[in-house]
Design an enzyme around this catalytic site. Structure first.
Site, PDB file in Angstrom:
ATOM      1  CB  ALA A   8      -0.903   0.007   1.231  1.00  0.00           C
ATOM      2  CB  CYS A   9       2.171   3.524  -2.353  1.00  0.00           C
ATOM      3  SG  CYS A   9       1.118   3.851  -3.777  1.00  0.00           S
ATOM      4  CB  THR A  10       1.220   8.145  -0.066  1.00  0.00           C
ATOM      5  OG1 THR A  10       2.072   8.266  -1.199  1.00  0.00           O
ATOM      6  CG2 THR A  10       2.057   8.013   1.170  1.00  0.00           C
TER       7      THR A  10
END
Length: 108
Positions: A8-10
């Protein structure tokens, strides 16, 4: 070895899926059974089952944000890194996971 993970990235787009792909490719190449869930802008994909989590030797969380459902991994060995590590050094990350599992096994 059985590995499960969450990426999960920003922004929830590019790095999330690149991290998933890099981890899965490196894991399969090394002979591991690996499944990586993604949490992004379109929600959760490839959601891990309770059975996959229960059978896993280790959990890799490659995330730049708080992930949903972290409590599912309670009691499991967890390595948490930024997505950048999974993208740039997936082989080293998996080697570290093997080390962690082997250290734990030798203590039994």
């Amino acid at each position: 070895m059985k590995i499960v993970g969450v990426a999960a990235c920003t922004v929830g787009i590019a790095h999330t899926y690149i991290a998933q792909e890099k981890l899965e490719n490196a894991g399969k190449k090394a002979g591991h059974d690996i499944s990586v869930e993604t949490q992004g802008t379109i929600g959760t994909e490839n959601e891990l089952t309770q059975q996959q989590i229960a059978e896993a030797d280790i959990v890799i969380i490659a995330a730049d944000v708080k992930i949903a459902g972290r409590e599912r991994f309670e009691g499991k060995r967890i390595i948490q890194v930024p997505t950048e590590i999974a993208v740039k050094s997936p082989n080293k990350l998996l080697e570290k996971a093997v080390e962690v599992v082997n250290q734990k096994e030798s203590l039994k």
